[in-house]
Design an enzyme around this catalytic site. Structure first.
Site, mmCIF file in Angstrom:
data_model
loop_
_atom_site.group_PDB
_atom_site.id
_atom_site.type_symbol
_atom_site.label_atom_id
_atom_site.label_comp_id
_atom_site.label_asym_id
_atom_site.label_seq_id
_atom_site.Cartn_x
_atom_site.Cartn_y
_atom_site.Cartn_z
ATOM 1 N NE ARG A 229 -41.811 24.838 -25.686
ATOM 2 C CZ ARG A 229 -43.027 24.437 -26.046
ATOM 3 N NH1 ARG A 229 -43.191 23.614 -27.061
ATOM 4 N NH2 ARG A 229 -44.100 24.876 -25.407
ATOM 5 C CG HIS A 277 -44.117 25.289 -32.283
ATOM 6 N ND1 HIS A 277 -43.302 25.868 -31.345
ATOM 7 C CD2 HIS A 277 -45.002 24.532 -31.577
ATOM 8 C CE1 HIS A 277 -43.685 25.493 -30.127
ATOM 9 N NE2 HIS A 277 -44.728 24.675 -30.254
#
Ligand code: NDP
Ligand code: OXD
Length: 314
Positions: A229, A277
């Site tokens: 993350r 991502h």
């Protein structure tokens, strides 16, 4: 016992259709659709959900994260205290393993150098270290970190890991907890971050952590790789480390703010490979059976699997 989907990534319809075909006698809808009986919804499939879903669907029993991570859910206002199931599936794990191995190899095999040389019509051979001479340190030895560790070990890299609890037998060298972070970093040439975002991991990777990585590695300096993350790193520190040469390369898939703002110093940082991502997408076609099977089991009174630990937040 109907199913509702709230996902802000453009895949809500695909998930609802998959659930509808798996449960023809049950309604499966997207939050916001007309004529939905929200009080009948028992199962929520969510990725960065609309907070209003929790006000509308008062009788939910189980929440399914449409990803392995759950930070996108845990900070949503009004989240009820219900079991949260996260995705643990071979398809997602394989995608992540491919991404991690790819990035480690791109740096080990000097691919950025060759792309630059090719762009300038130059024939510039450069030697690279053998896998066995590179120490890869994986932060987060969970489902994804363990699978990447195994794949990298199979290629001959020296792999060690850092997590909250010891995984007996997975790797010959494992470091556990905050006290062993420094020794872990000091033995690491290539740092792979596969941590979840929690209060403990937020902004963990900063100038100090990057500065503690091994400086005597076979690549001439450390490499940083992150597909966990973005919130676990201080992005200005990563960009500065690349600019100063403290890091000789990096690969980053996840960012504190996504899409990455145009003002981010990462856009112009040298030797950085960025992906938007996409390291391991949650593909509805591949993963709907995983969720549908859990719903079926739950309806039969069987226990749910891969539940989030609400204390640990992952
Ligand atoms: P897991 O929950 O299986 O593993 C998490 C690991 O992190 C565990 O080993 C855990 O330790 C460790 N950990 C957690 N907190 C700490 C801490 N404070 N200090 C040290 N170690 C810690 O998760 P997954 O492997 O399934 O997924 C990891 C993350 O990957 C997800 O949370 C998500 O953020 C990200 N992800 C990103 C994707 C992408 O496309 N970029 C796709 C899918 C996931 P312990 O084993 O002791 O509990
Ligand atoms: C996930 C992700 O958590 O795609 O699965 O980031």
């Amino acid at each position: 016992m109907s199913i509702i989907v709230s996902a802000s990534n453009g895949l809500a319809d695909a998930w609802a259709q998959r659930m509808q075909s798996r449960f023809p006698d049950t309604d499966a809808n997207v939050f916001g659709d007309a004529n939905v009986d929200y009080e009948a919804c028992r199962f929520l499939l969510a990725w960065k959900p609309d907070p209003d879903v929790f006000t509308a669907c008062k009788n939910l029993e189980v929440i399914f994260s449409l990803g392995a991570g759950v930070d996108h859910l845990l900070d949503v206002e009004g989240l009820p205290n219900l079991p949260i199931v996260r995705i643990v599936d071979e398809d997602l794990t394989t995608r992540m393993t491919e991404w991690v191995v790819l990035q480690v190899l791109l740096h080990q095999r000097q691919q950025l150098h060759y792309l630059r040389a090719q762009a300038g019509n130059q024939w510039l051979p450069r030697s690279h270290p053998a896998a066995r001479h590179l120490r890869v340190g994986i932060m987060g030895l969970g489902e994804l970190g363990s699978a990447s560790a195994k794949a990298l070990c199979a290629l001959g890299f020296q792999v060690h890991g850092w997590s909250r609890s010891r995984k007996r037998g997975l790797l010959s060298t494992e470091y556990v907890g905050p006290d062993q972070l420094q020794p872990f970093l000091s033995q690491t040439d290539v740092l792979v971050n596969l941590l979840p975002l929690t209060q403990q991991t937020r902004h963990l990777v900063d100038t100090q952590v990057l500065g503690a990585l091994a400086q005597d590695g076979a690549l001439g300096g450390p490499i940083y790789i992150n597909a966990g993350r973005g919130g676990t790193q201080v992005e200005a520190d990563v960009a500065a480390a690349l600019q100063s040469g403290q890091l000789v390369g990096a690969s980053i898939d996840v960012f504190e703010q996504e899409p990455l703002p145009q003002t981010s110093p990462l856009w112009s940082a040298p030797n950085l490979i960025m992906t938007p991502h996409t390291a391991a997408e949650s593909n509805p076609e591949a993963l709907s059976d995983y969720i549908a099977n859990q719903i079926s089991a739950y309806r039969q009174g069987l226990p749910l699997k891969n539940l989030v630990d609400s204390q640990a937040s992952y």
